[in-house]
Scaffold this motif. Structure first.
Motif, PDB file in Angstrom:
ATOM      1  N   CYS A  94      51.189  43.918  52.870  1.00 19.16           N
ATOM      2  CA  CYS A  94      51.268  44.869  51.760  1.00 19.16           C
ATOM      3  C   CYS A  94      52.671  44.886  51.177  1.00 19.16           C
ATOM      4  O   CYS A  94      53.658  44.555  51.845  1.00 19.16           O
ATOM      5  N   LEU A 150      55.050  43.446  45.045  1.00 23.61           N
ATOM      6  CA  LEU A 150      53.601  43.312  44.889  1.00 23.61           C
ATOM      7  C   LEU A 150      53.229  41.952  44.308  1.00 23.61           C
ATOM      8  O   LEU A 150      52.203  41.364  44.685  1.00 23.61           O
ATOM      9  N   ARG A 151      54.055  41.437  43.424  1.00 25.25           N
ATOM     10  CA  ARG A 151      53.788  40.106  42.862  1.00 25.25           C
ATOM     11  C   ARG A 151      53.791  39.044  43.969  1.00 25.25           C
ATOM     12  O   ARG A 151      52.924  38.157  44.010  1.00 25.25           O
ATOM     13  N   ARG A 154      50.633  39.513  46.151  1.00 26.52           N
ATOM     14  CA  ARG A 154      49.436  38.980  45.486  1.00 26.52           C
ATOM     15  C   ARG A 154      49.316  37.474  45.729  1.00 26.52           C
ATOM     16  O   ARG A 154      48.217  36.955  45.988  1.00 26.52           O
ATOM     17  N   ARG A 155      50.434  36.769  45.632  1.00 26.58           N
ATOM     18  CA  ARG A 155      50.408  35.321  45.812  1.00 26.58           C
ATOM     19  C   ARG A 155      50.110  34.949  47.262  1.00 26.58           C
ATOM     20  O   ARG A 155      49.327  34.041  47.539  1.00 26.58           O
ATOM     21  N   GLY A 157      48.485  36.723  49.318  1.00 22.50           N
ATOM     22  CA  GLY A 157      47.119  37.125  49.606  1.00 22.50           C
ATOM     23  C   GLY A 157      46.094  36.087  49.219  1.00 22.50           C
ATOM     24  O   GLY A 157      44.931  36.157  49.646  1.00 22.50           O
ATOM     25  N   ILE A 164      45.215  41.545  51.902  1.00 18.44           N
ATOM     26  CA  ILE A 164      46.077  42.515  51.222  1.00 18.44           C
ATOM     27  C   ILE A 164      45.481  43.912  51.394  1.00 18.44           C
ATOM     28  O   ILE A 164      44.288  44.114  51.171  1.00 18.44           O
ATOM     29  N   ASN A 166      47.029  46.706  49.900  1.00 20.09           N
ATOM     30  CA  ASN A 166      47.469  47.588  48.814  1.00 20.09           C
ATOM     31  C   ASN A 166      46.250  48.117  48.067  1.00 20.09           C
ATOM     32  O   ASN A 166      45.112  47.705  48.336  1.00 20.09           O
ATOM     33  N   ILE A 168      45.159  47.428  45.299  1.00 18.93           N
ATOM     34  CA  ILE A 168      44.404  46.420  44.546  1.00 18.93           C
ATOM     35  C   ILE A 168      43.182  45.984  45.350  1.00 18.93           C
ATOM     36  O   ILE A 168      42.275  45.349  44.813  1.00 18.93           O
ATOM     37  N   ASN A 169      43.156  46.326  46.613  1.00 18.11           N
ATOM     38  CA  ASN A 169      41.993  46.093  47.469  1.00 18.11           C
ATOM     39  C   ASN A 169      41.004  47.237  47.248  1.00 18.11           C
ATOM     40  O   ASN A 169      41.312  48.394  47.530  1.00 18.11           O
ATOM     41  N   ALA A 259      49.504  49.057  39.565  1.00 12.65           N
ATOM     42  CA  ALA A 259      48.425  48.094  39.789  1.00 12.65           C
ATOM     43  C   ALA A 259      47.088  48.620  39.288  1.00 12.65           C
ATOM     44  O   ALA A 259      46.226  47.855  38.864  1.00 12.65           O
TER      45      ALA A 259
END
Length: 370
Positions: A94, A150-151, A154-155, A157, A164, A166, A168-169, A259
């Motif tokens: 995360c 976070l960027r 994301r990569r 993940g 992930i 965060n 965004i999940n 996000a």
């Protein structure tokens, strides 16, 4: 309408949100449940805030600082980590402004899997950083802000190595919506207005989803207007543009590119709510007021909706949402998202000024102003 001012405490504390609300969550009989007994936090009536709003309105505080790692993140983390384990994941990752890292580390430890945390160097409150280390997470500080972290996450993940956790999940959001269920269960219906701090915007999205699902299931008759408050120095949604270098004393909402921006915008629009801003001075004043007037100590970000409530009660200040619009007898809920001991730095100057006096009654009386 229940107008009593007693403290309301749910009888379900310790069961965990999956056990209580399984039918509303993305789990099955084959999901290995990873829980620390999260949820069941008290909905505390606030007579002093109710008096400030006036017109027979009731204000209640959903005190999420009483979750296992002392923030609301645990609600979503139990679902996210349970689903990660079900999928065979050996590690979660995360980005964090603090609370997510603490929660992810704790639930990963509970599950017996690894946890990696990417966070902005020098921007995390000491209480939260300490938790991540205590629970055994691998903590990596970067030269950048939360959005940079976070960027990167994301990569990473996209690899098979990590899940992930965060917001965004979607499993995280699914767990967080259970707070809305609890509020309806305690009040007997949804409130008229719900005020929250606004940072990465996942929580306001989750609450709105929860209120709608519970109403659709016949458990409530209405949904509240959702009102989010950003810090003035980190207010991308209020201004409608990404903030490249967000700054605020409220580290948990020091985010310049949320996000969950799109879903939060939709929640505010569909609920006929609003987004507004409060200054750091207003946040700190609200934090102090809540502690001294109601006995509830919250981290600075959690005080944003309290500062916002004060602002909404003063139409002359041109708030985005004036409480003059709401009917008499309305019910208002403010979510305070994290415990004050998460972020002790802002109070430390007062502690450091403590000086010793002579060991006698007269000196003590003089010191306390009697």
């Amino acid at each position: 309408m229940n107008t009593s001012q007693e403290i309301q405490v749910t009888p379900h504390r310790g069961r965990g949100v999956i056990a209580r609300y399984r039918e509303f969550l993305p789990v099955s009989d084959s999901t290995p449940i990873v829980s620390l007994g999260e949820g069941g936090t008290p909905l505390i009536s606030s007579p002093r805030l109710s008096a400030i709003v006036g017109r027979g309105c009731e204000v209640h505080l959903k005190y999420e600082g009483l979750n296992p790692t002392c923030s609301f993140k645990d609600r979503g983390m139990t679902v996210a980590v349970s689903k990660a384990v079900e999928g065979g994941t050996l590690a979660v990752i995360c980005a964090s402004t603090g609370n997510t890292s603490a929660s992810a580390a704790a639930y990963a430890a509970r599950a017996g899997i690894r946890c990696a945390v990417v966070l902005p160097a020098g921007k995390i409150a000491s209480g939260k950083l300490l938790q991540a280390f205590a629970y055994g997470a691998k903590v990596v500080a970067i030269e950048g802000n939360f959005d940079d972290a976070l960027r990167i996450v994301r990569r990473l993940g996209a690899r098979d190595d990590f899940a992930i956790v965060n917001s965004i999940n979607p499993d995280r959001i699914a767990g967080q919506k259970t707070a809305a269920f609890e509020i309806v269960d305690d009040l007997g219906d949804a409130p008229d207005l719900h005020l929250l701090p606004l940072g990465n915007a996942g929580n306001i999205s989750a609450y709105w989803a929860g209120y709608r699902e519970y109403r659709d299931a016949g458990n409530s008759t209405r949904s509240p207007a959702m009102i989010g408050f950003e810090a003035a120095g980190a207010a991308p949604m209020f201004h409608g543009r990404v903030v490249e270098n967000p700054e605020t004393i409220a580290s948990a909402i020091r985010i310049g590119n949320p996000a969950s921006w799109e879903t939060a915008d939709r929640a505010v629009r569909d609920s006929h709510g609003a987004i507004d801003i409060v200054t750091d001075d207003e946040i700190l004043a609200a934090q102090q007021w809540l502690a001294t007037q109601e006995g509830i100590f919250v981290e600075p970000a959690s005080a944003a909706p309290i500062a916002g409530l004060f602002k909404c009660c003063e139409p002359a200040r041109s708030p985005a949402y004036s409480f003059a619009q709401i009917p008499e007898g309305s019910r208002i809920v403010c979510t305070v998202t994290g415990h004050g001991l998460k972020d002790p730095e802002v109070m430390m100057d007062r502690v450091m000024k403590l000086t010793a006096v002579a060991p006698n009654e007269e000196a003590v009386l003089r010191a306390i102003g009697f």
